[in-house]
Write an enzyme that holds these catalytic residues in place. Structure first.
Site, PDB file in Angstrom:
ATOM      1  N   ASP A  48      97.889 113.543  81.331  1.00  0.00           N
ATOM      2  CA  ASP A  48      98.603 113.995  82.528  1.00  0.00           C
ATOM      3  C   ASP A  48      99.369 112.836  83.175  1.00  0.00           C
ATOM      4  O   ASP A  48      99.330 112.639  84.385  1.00  0.00           O
ATOM      5  CB  ASP A  48      97.636 114.626  83.530  1.00  0.00           C
ATOM      6  CG  ASP A  48      98.355 115.476  84.586  1.00  0.00           C
ATOM      7  OD1 ASP A  48      99.491 115.917  84.308  1.00  0.00           O
ATOM      8  OD2 ASP A  48      97.777 115.704  85.660  1.00  0.00           O
ATOM      9  N   PRO A  58     104.649 110.738  87.577  1.00  0.00           N
ATOM     10  CA  PRO A  58     104.821 109.817  88.697  1.00  0.00           C
ATOM     11  C   PRO A  58     103.697 109.885  89.727  1.00  0.00           C
ATOM     12  O   PRO A  58     103.297 108.849  90.278  1.00  0.00           O
ATOM     13  CB  PRO A  58     106.162 110.262  89.306  1.00  0.00           C
ATOM     14  CG  PRO A  58     106.910 110.828  88.159  1.00  0.00           C
ATOM     15  CD  PRO A  58     105.883 111.523  87.315  1.00  0.00           C
ATOM     16  N   ALA A  59     103.193 111.088  89.998  1.00  0.00           N
ATOM     17  CA  ALA A  59     102.146 111.228  91.011  1.00  0.00           C
ATOM     18  C   ALA A  59     100.853 110.523  90.621  1.00  0.00           C
ATOM     19  O   ALA A  59     100.022 110.225  91.487  1.00  0.00           O
ATOM     20  CB  ALA A  59     101.854 112.715  91.261  1.00  0.00           C
ATOM     21  N   ASP A  95      93.817 109.349  88.239  1.00  0.00           N
ATOM     22  CA  ASP A  95      93.437 110.711  87.874  1.00  0.00           C
ATOM     23  C   ASP A  95      93.243 110.920  86.368  1.00  0.00           C
ATOM     24  O   ASP A  95      94.089 111.501  85.682  1.00  0.00           O
ATOM     25  CB  ASP A  95      94.475 111.711  88.404  1.00  0.00           C
ATOM     26  CG  ASP A  95      93.946 113.145  88.360  1.00  0.00           C
ATOM     27  OD1 ASP A  95      92.813 113.339  87.891  1.00  0.00           O
ATOM     28  OD2 ASP A  95      94.664 114.051  88.794  1.00  0.00           O
TER      29      ASP A  95
END
Length: 415
Positions: A13, A16-17, A31
């Site tokens: 995954d 950018p976030a 994450d």
């Protein structure tokens, strides 16, 4: 990411976030919630897509497990977005976005984005290859190709010193230097090389056959055909089309005033900007300018707030009659939507005579399935798919493979 992969961890995954910059200039990967350890028991149902569609690899979009090369693909999208200001693929629905990840070709960065070299573009495009085996095998190899590995000791300092760019005003930015012709030539050559190496033996043969037939086909189609919809010569008014409006359209849509506008250029323009271009496009269309008529038609088709299919049809028809190839293709697609396949076939032929890759693809479909009154002709279909592949139209590769395997139901022509 290279270290994580060495430890057997696939992130799955990257976006950018999930990439944060700390105060000391270090990039932190966040994450690992859906990360997978290589060789571990699968925790998601087979066929279930895991990740964020805007950054997912084609194999993830199909519900596959994904491996190190899936992370390479996702990071390549992030890097492309950093350079171009937008991801390589976008769509109004998740389904269309997933289909784009699986089949669409990213727009070139050279010469559209100033400062991007052919070697940098080639590295990112290799990372964006649709098939995992065509990408870099490791994240380190990707880093090496980008030239990032040698910068690693200086990375935090570079990030800290460049932070002011985030807050810099646009008018304070340095002038953009356009890539020269040599960079463009290198970019196109490397792009062709990637496409060629991705083809199987049958597809490569088709490209060669198609190339051998191009001169004869061009001569044949250039003579035209005796049909009611034959393109008309450009009107005298076209020469008087306001140059200021045309420059404004090209600058807003292409980021440059050089070269004609193509359908693919609209992908990177927001709906708000498209709405602002309606006035200049109408001015150009009224003056008889083929490019302005094409833009007007696309704006009326491609902008929800402006949607007017009938007016778009009229504008594209006027442009197509002046031999604007992208208008001819999109007019053919509108005829196709209306189930007028015979007219669609004729317009595809006229666009193909000018080397339009999308037209080659659709003519291959028409030859393969006998649409629009054309007899089924596998050899002609192979030739048309081959020409489309040579022009880097990705769907043609899938169509040719489907034709070669006899699995017609899987052809992109039917989707």
């Amino acid at each position: 990411m290279s270290y994580a992969h060495e430890m057997g961890v696939i992130h799955r995954d990257i976006k950018p976030a999930n990439l944060m910059i700390s105060n000391d200039g270090r990039v932190k990967i966040m994450d690992f919630g859906i990360a997978r350890v290589r060789g571990s028991v699968r925790l998601t149902r087979s066929g279930t897509a895991v990740g964020t569609p805007l950054y997912m690899s084609p194999e993830q979009c199909r519900g596959g497990e994904g491996d190190e090369r899936s992370d390479v693909y996702s990071l390549a999208i992030v890097l492309y977005e950093m350079l171009a200001g937008k991801p390589p693929f976008s769509a109004d629905t998740e389904y269309d976005l997933i289909q784009a990840q699986i089949a669409a070709t990213p727009a070139p960065l050279v010469p559209r984005i100033a400062g991007v070299t052919p070697s940098l573009e080639a590295a990112i495009m290799t990372g964006l290859a649709k098939k995992p085996e065509q990408r870099f095998a490791t994240m380190r190899a990707f880093s090496d190709a980008l030239g990032a590995t040698v910068l690693r000791p200086d990375a935090t300092g570079i990030i800290r010193n460049a932070t002011h760019l985030i807050e810099a005003r646009a008018e304070d930015a340095e002038p953009v230097r356009k890539s020269d012709a040599i960079d463009v030539a290198k970019s196109r050559f490397l792009r062709f090389s990637r496409g060629w190496s991705a083809l199987g033996g049958v597809a490569k043969g088709a490209v060669l056959v198609g190339g051998a037939a191009c001169v004869a086909a061009g001569f044949y189609f250039a003579k035209g055909s005796d049909v009611a919809d034959a393109p008309k010569p450009a009107s005298p008014a076209a020469a008087r089309a306001p140059s200021a409006e045309l420059s404004q359209l090209r600058l807003a849509i292409k980021g440059s005033t050089a070269g004609a506008i193509h359908a693919s250029d609209f992908e990177y323009v927001t709906n708000g900007v498209k709405a602002q271009l309606l006035g200049p496009a109408k001015t150009l269309a009224a003056a008889g300018d083929a490019e302005g008529q094409f833009v007007l038609g696309m704006l009326l088709l491609d902008t929800p707030a402006l949607l007017d299919v009938n007016a778009a049809f009229d504008a594209l028809n006027q442009s197509a009659r002046q031999n604007y190839p992208d208008a001819q293709v999109n007019l053919a697609l509108l005829h196709q939507r209306r189930k007028e396949l015979d007219k669609a076939s004729l317009w595809f032929e006229k666009a193909a005579a000018q080397g339009n890759a999308k037209a080659y693809f659709w003519l291959g479909c028409y030859d393969q399935f006998g649409w629009g009154g054309r007899p089924k002709d596998t050899q002609k279909a192979v030739e048309h798919y081959g020409r489309a592949i040579a022009a880097h139209y990705v769907l043609a590769t899938d169509a040719l493979q489907s034709l070669s395997s006899g699995a017609a139901a899987g052809s992109p022509c039917l989707k």
